[in-house]
Motif scaffolding. Sequence first.
Motif, short mmCIF file in Angstrom:
data_model
loop_
_atom_site.label_atom_id
_atom_site.label_comp_id
_atom_site.label_asym_id
_atom_site.label_seq_id
_atom_site.Cartn_x
_atom_site.Cartn_y
_atom_site.Cartn_z
N LEU A 1 -31.06 32.16 10.14
CA LEU A 1 -31.74 33.11 9.02
C LEU A 1 -31.05 32.43 7.70
O LEU A 1 -32.24 32.24 6.88
N LEU A 2 -29.91 32.21 7.37
CA LEU A 2 -29.70 31.46 6.28
C LEU A 2 -30.54 30.16 6.08
O LEU A 2 -31.31 29.68 4.98
N THR A 3 -30.59 29.45 7.03
CA THR A 3 -31.29 27.95 7.11
C THR A 3 -32.84 28.09 6.62
O THR A 3 -33.41 27.53 5.96
N LEU A 4 -33.30 29.15 7.29
CA LEU A 4 -34.88 29.21 7.37
C LEU A 4 -35.25 29.94 5.83
O LEU A 4 -36.41 29.82 5.51
N THR A 5 -34.53 30.62 5.35
CA THR A 5 -34.86 31.44 4.01
C THR A 5 -34.33 31.00 2.70
O THR A 5 -34.42 31.41 1.92
N THR A 6 -33.43 29.73 2.76
CA THR A 6 -32.81 29.13 1.69
C THR A 6 -33.53 27.78 1.39
O THR A 6 -33.12 26.98 2.69
N ARG A 7 -34.07 27.31 0.36
CA ARG A 7 -34.32 25.96 0.23
C ARG A 7 -33.16 25.31 0.15
O ARG A 7 -32.01 25.59 -0.27
N ALA A 8 -32.85 24.02 0.74
CA ALA A 8 -31.83 22.99 0.46
C ALA A 8 -31.45 22.94 -1.00
O ALA A 8 -30.24 22.60 -1.38
N SER A 9 -32.63 22.94 -1.79
CA SER A 9 -32.32 22.41 -3.28
C SER A 9 -31.53 23.83 -3.61
O SER A 9 -30.58 23.49 -4.71
N ASP A 10 -31.87 25.03 -3.33
CA ASP A 10 -31.16 26.25 -3.74
C ASP A 10 -29.67 26.24 -3.29
O ASP A 10 -28.75 26.65 -4.19
N MET A 11 -29.64 25.74 -2.07
CA MET A 11 -28.22 25.67 -1.71
C MET A 11 -27.36 24.65 -2.30
O MET A 11 -26.32 24.96 -2.51
N ILE A 12 -27.93 23.75 -2.82
CA ILE A 12 -27.10 22.54 -3.47
C ILE A 12 -26.81 23.12 -5.01
O ILE A 12 -25.90 23.06 -5.37
N ASP A 13 -27.80 23.90 -5.64
CA ASP A 13 -27.67 24.61 -6.95
C ASP A 13 -26.36 25.72 -6.71
O ASP A 13 -25.56 25.71 -7.65
N GLY A 14 -26.66 26.40 -5.55
CA GLY A 14 -25.46 27.42 -5.23
C GLY A 14 -24.13 26.61 -5.37
O GLY A 14 -23.16 27.17 -5.89
N ILE A 15 -24.16 25.64 -4.30
CA ILE A 15 -22.75 24.68 -4.27
C ILE A 15 -22.23 24.29 -5.75
O ILE A 15 -21.14 24.42 -5.89
N GLU A 16 -23.21 23.64 -6.52
CA GLU A 16 -22.66 23.10 -7.88
C GLU A 16 -22.27 24.21 -8.54
O GLU A 16 -21.41 24.11 -9.68
N ARG A 17 -22.76 25.33 -8.67
CA ARG A 17 -22.45 26.54 -9.32
C ARG A 17 -20.94 27.23 -8.96
O ARG A 17 -20.04 27.57 -9.86
N GLY A 18 -20.74 26.99 -7.56
CA GLY A 18 -19.43 27.45 -6.94
C GLY A 18 -18.28 26.33 -7.17
O GLY A 18 -17.37 26.51 -7.26
N LEU A 19 -18.91 24.95 -7.65
CA LEU A 19 -17.77 24.02 -7.92
C LEU A 19 -16.90 23.92 -9.00
O LEU A 19 -15.48 23.60 -8.59
N PRO A 20 -17.22 24.79 -10.21
CA PRO A 20 -15.93 24.95 -10.90
C PRO A 20 -14.90 25.75 -10.62
O PRO A 20 -13.75 25.37 -11.23
#
Lengths: 198, 181
Positions: free
Chosen positions: A104-123
């Motif tokens: 469900l996570l993989t199918l409903t989330t763009r990889a680019s959004d996932m990367i943006d999410g990771i970048e926001r979590g990185l700080p």
Amino acid sequence: MFDLYRPGTSFLHRAPAGGKVLALFVLGTLAFIVDDIRLIFAGLALTLLLYPVCGLTLKNAWAQIRPTLWILIAIFIAQAIFNTWQLGVFVIARFGLLLLLAGLLTLTTRASDMIDGIERGLPFLRPLGVNPAKVSLALSLALRFIPVLAQITREVREAQRVRGLENSVIALAIPLFVRTLRMSDDIADAIEARGYRP
Amino acid sequence: MTLNTRDIVMIALFAALTAALGLFPPITLPIAGGVPITAQSMGCMLAGALAGAKRGGLALALFALLVAIGLPLMAGGRGGFGLFLTPSGGFIIGFAAAAFVIGWLFARHSGEVPLVTSIIYIAIGGIGVVYLFGIPWWAYTANQSIAVVAGKCTVFLPGDAIKVVLAALIARGVRRAYPGL
């Protein structure tokens, strides 16, 4: 972007990527703690229900299970022989639940959004010595490199086929590595020439 | 841990190379009895042997992250966080540890590492460390004993042995052709 994303407008498609990852982590942990098969089956039914709710088909759901089908069958047989068949059902039901949730996570989330999410979590990882800028540079570079490498691989294979070397792994791999290492040195120089200081 | 721009590019490169190795068609060698060998598991061996402990380990960690966020990068187009919850999960994590160990072993030499020594190093990481992570996680997710799973893994060993030797030969060739690593 080549990913497994299926476009849609459901609430899961619109939910923030970070929240979905967190939810998957919590639910996945819960599935490993719970030892009541009824709860696992309830979770399975709910998760399966979410597929059509999110505009996905049951075929999408089946595609999450299919690659690991033989593993599930092997696990069930082993459990049925060495323990009980009930435990076998429990283990593969829990497995299926985790695969469907992650799907469900993989199918409903763009990889680019996932990367943006990771970048926001990185700080938040900065106190651990992680430099967010460096991690996001590495992420975007790797994604850009994959199609480039596929292209170089095709070129090298073609060149070696002309030489009759298409079956030699070493004759393919060494020029591939040398070309890409040279390319990566040029890219590093180009990045620094543009004044990049992470 | 400090990483310069070249380190970051190399980390991204070896993560991408591991992914691209999944695009190589499976190679069937007569010596392997017709069992196809995918080039992908050589990614961690080569990352360790060529990029070193720090960069190689981080490259494979980055590869694991890319798989986790749902890119279909594993051989056969598999990907997604769900993969980590299957018996494959331990192997993906083990790749990063293996690259680190191989890089660390190679760093103990200053000049060219003799071929036999490099085969041993790559086997320690690419077989030993990978299964050290892979077998317990497989056993845990499948509720089977470690001994049963370890028995199943012996099927992979002939293919692994070929990959180790190939990786050692490729690493030596690349290091000779590109000494600035």
